[in-house]
Design a protein around this motif. Structure first.
Motif, short mmCIF file in Angstrom:
data_model
loop_
_atom_site.label_atom_id
_atom_site.label_comp_id
_atom_site.label_asym_id
_atom_site.label_seq_id
_atom_site.Cartn_x
_atom_site.Cartn_y
_atom_site.Cartn_z
N SER A 20 18.17 65.33 160.26
CA SER A 20 18.66 66.60 159.74
C SER A 20 18.33 66.76 158.26
O SER A 20 17.94 67.84 157.81
CB SER A 20 20.17 66.71 159.95
N ALA A 21 18.50 65.67 157.49
CA ALA A 21 18.20 65.74 156.06
C ALA A 21 16.73 66.05 155.82
O ALA A 21 16.38 66.93 155.00
CB ALA A 21 18.59 64.43 155.38
N PHE A 22 15.84 65.38 156.52
CA PHE A 22 14.40 65.61 156.34
C PHE A 22 14.00 67.01 156.82
O PHE A 22 13.15 67.66 156.20
CB PHE A 22 13.60 64.55 157.09
N GLU A 23 14.61 67.46 157.89
CA GLU A 23 14.28 68.79 158.43
C GLU A 23 14.67 69.89 157.44
O GLU A 23 13.89 70.79 157.14
CB GLU A 23 15.02 69.00 159.76
N ILE A 24 15.89 69.82 156.92
CA ILE A 24 16.37 70.83 155.97
C ILE A 24 15.55 70.80 154.69
O ILE A 24 15.17 71.85 154.15
CB ILE A 24 17.87 70.60 155.68
N ALA A 25 15.26 69.60 154.20
CA ALA A 25 14.47 69.47 152.97
C ALA A 25 13.08 70.07 153.14
O ALA A 25 12.57 70.74 152.23
CB ALA A 25 14.36 68.00 152.58
N GLY A 172 11.59 66.28 144.85
CA GLY A 172 12.30 66.56 143.61
C GLY A 172 13.80 66.63 143.80
O GLY A 172 14.30 66.85 144.91
N GLU A 173 14.51 66.46 142.69
CA GLU A 173 15.97 66.41 142.72
C GLU A 173 16.59 67.74 143.15
O GLU A 173 17.62 67.75 143.84
CB GLU A 173 16.49 66.00 141.34
N GLU A 174 15.99 68.85 142.76
CA GLU A 174 16.57 70.16 143.10
C GLU A 174 16.64 70.36 144.61
O GLU A 174 17.67 70.79 145.14
CB GLU A 174 15.75 71.28 142.46
N ILE A 175 15.58 70.04 145.31
CA ILE A 175 15.59 70.19 146.77
C ILE A 175 16.54 69.19 147.41
O ILE A 175 17.23 69.50 148.39
CB ILE A 175 14.16 70.06 147.34
N ALA A 176 16.62 67.99 146.85
CA ALA A 176 17.58 67.00 147.38
C ALA A 176 19.01 67.51 147.25
O ALA A 176 19.82 67.37 148.18
CB ALA A 176 17.42 65.66 146.65
N GLN A 177 19.33 68.12 146.11
CA GLN A 177 20.68 68.65 145.91
C GLN A 177 20.93 69.85 146.82
O GLN A 177 22.03 70.01 147.37
CB GLN A 177 20.88 69.04 144.44
N LYS A 178 19.95 70.71 147.01
CA LYS A 178 20.10 71.84 147.93
C LYS A 178 20.33 71.34 149.35
O LYS A 178 21.15 71.90 150.09
CB LYS A 178 18.85 72.72 147.89
N THR A 179 19.60 70.29 149.72
CA THR A 179 19.77 69.72 151.06
C THR A 179 21.16 69.15 151.23
O THR A 179 21.79 69.34 152.28
CB THR A 179 18.71 68.64 151.30
N ALA A 180 21.65 68.45 150.21
CA ALA A 180 23.00 67.88 150.27
C ALA A 180 24.03 68.98 150.44
O ALA A 180 24.97 68.86 151.25
CB ALA A 180 23.28 67.06 149.01
N ARG A 181 23.86 70.08 149.71
CA ARG A 181 24.82 71.19 149.84
C ARG A 181 24.76 71.83 151.22
O ARG A 181 25.78 72.20 151.80
CB ARG A 181 24.56 72.23 148.75
N GLN A 182 23.55 71.95 151.75
CA GLN A 182 23.40 72.51 153.10
C GLN A 182 24.08 71.63 154.14
O GLN A 182 24.63 72.12 155.13
CB GLN A 182 21.91 72.66 153.44
N LEU A 183 24.07 70.33 153.90
CA LEU A 183 24.73 69.37 154.79
C LEU A 183 26.23 69.30 154.52
O LEU A 183 26.93 68.50 155.15
CB LEU A 183 24.11 67.98 154.62
#
Length: 312
Positions: A20-25, A172-183
């Motif tokens: 799920s994390a890789f898919e959203i990212a 990048g960190e921005e997409i990682a943080q966006k992914t975390a928020r989506q999760l």
């Protein structure tokens, strides 16, 4: 392409969390997700939950950019599968990033990929792992560990933290943080953060040192040195330390710090006491020392936890 390796009686979240994390990212990065579930035997693979995933047969290692190995109750059998071990070794030999979630580290260790390397696994597996693979530099308290191209993570949900760290490296960190928020994760935990389950275990201790830990919890404002604890237990400091580690899987000093962290967290979130006062009452003395301990344990300073509790 990201390959997620599973086997009969794998832990479902070990695979689905990183997927799920890789898919959203990938979608945030405006890419088409490229993820494949693989197994030694293709077809439906049953998890410990009874839910099946459809897996493909191992393909060319060169087709992968990352290999994630799940854990679960069936990991011992998987670690004896010659086909699985040969595939994992081949992937690593090509310099491809290889990672394990939870007890998936046993497969990496059995393949010889962790010898002399830093690694972690689920805290409940620590003693078993150390006995089976003494040449591995196990860090049982870490959420995840990276040593070169080899990544290992702690139990279940820590696989998501590991995947997010990989996302940060790739996108990048921005997409990682966006992914975390989506999760719907409050924050992306760092690898050095303590495995929170061990904190919970010390909240309700049992076994040989239960009375000692209960006493320590009630006297957190005291120094609580190893000598103090050993004297309370009626043992020499050296014998006490060895026995305590064997019983609890951690050192006396770390156990005391965890007790202090948990009590301090409760006071920070449930009261308006000054942070300095909380640090004094719980034995940290110095607020900066308590702040560093909070960041190691929760990835956030005390003030952030207080703000989040009030907002909630």
């Amino acid at each position: 392409m990201i390959g997620v390796l599973i086997f009969p009686d794998f832990q479902l979240l070990d695979a689905s969390g990183p997927i799920s994390a890789f898919e959203i990212a990938a979608r945030y990065a405006r890419q088409t997700p490229s993820i494949k579930v693989i197994a030694a035997q293709p077809g439906p693979v049953r998890s410990t939950a009874g839910v099946e995933m459809l897996a493909r047969k191992f393909g060319p290692a060169s087709a992968l950019s990352t290999l994630i190995i799940a854990g679960g109750e069936g990991v011992e059998a998987a670690a004896r599968n010659a086909c699985t071990l040969a595939f994992v070794r081949n992937v690593a030999k090509r310099g491809i990033r290889v990672a394990s979630v939870c007890s998936g580290a046993f497969i990496l260790a059995e393949a010889g990929l962790l010898d002399g390397k830093r690694a972690t696994t689920h805290w409940q597996r620590t003693r078993q792992f150390l006995k089976a693979y003494p040449n591995v530099k196990l860090e049982p308290d870490s959420i995840y560990v990276r040593d070169g191209i080899i990544w290992t993570s702690a139990g279940i949900s820590a696989g998501i933290d590991l995947a997010l760290a990989m996302v940060a490296e790739d996108h990048g960190e921005e997409i990682a943080q966006k992914t975390a928020r989506q999760l719907v994760l409050y924050a992306r935990r760092s690898g050095g953060q303590s495995q929170f389950s061990q904190l919970l275990e010390l909240k309700a201790p049992n076994g040989r040192f239960a009375p000692l830990l209960t006493w320590a919890r009630e006297h957190l404002d005291a120094p609580l040195t190893v000598d103090d604890l050993a004297d309370r237990a009626g043992m020499s400091a050296r014998h006490f330390t060895r026995a305590f580690i064997a019983e609890t899987g951690t050192t006396p000093s770390k156990a005391v710090e965890r007790l202090r962290i948990e009590v301090a967290r409760q006071r920070v979130q449930a009261s308006s006491e000054p942070i300095e006062r909380v640090a004094e009452i719980t034995g940290f003395r110095d607020p900066e020392r308590m702040r560093r301990a909070f960041i190691r344990a929760f990835g956030q300073p005390p003030q952030a936890l207080r703000r989040a509790a009030r907002a909630g």
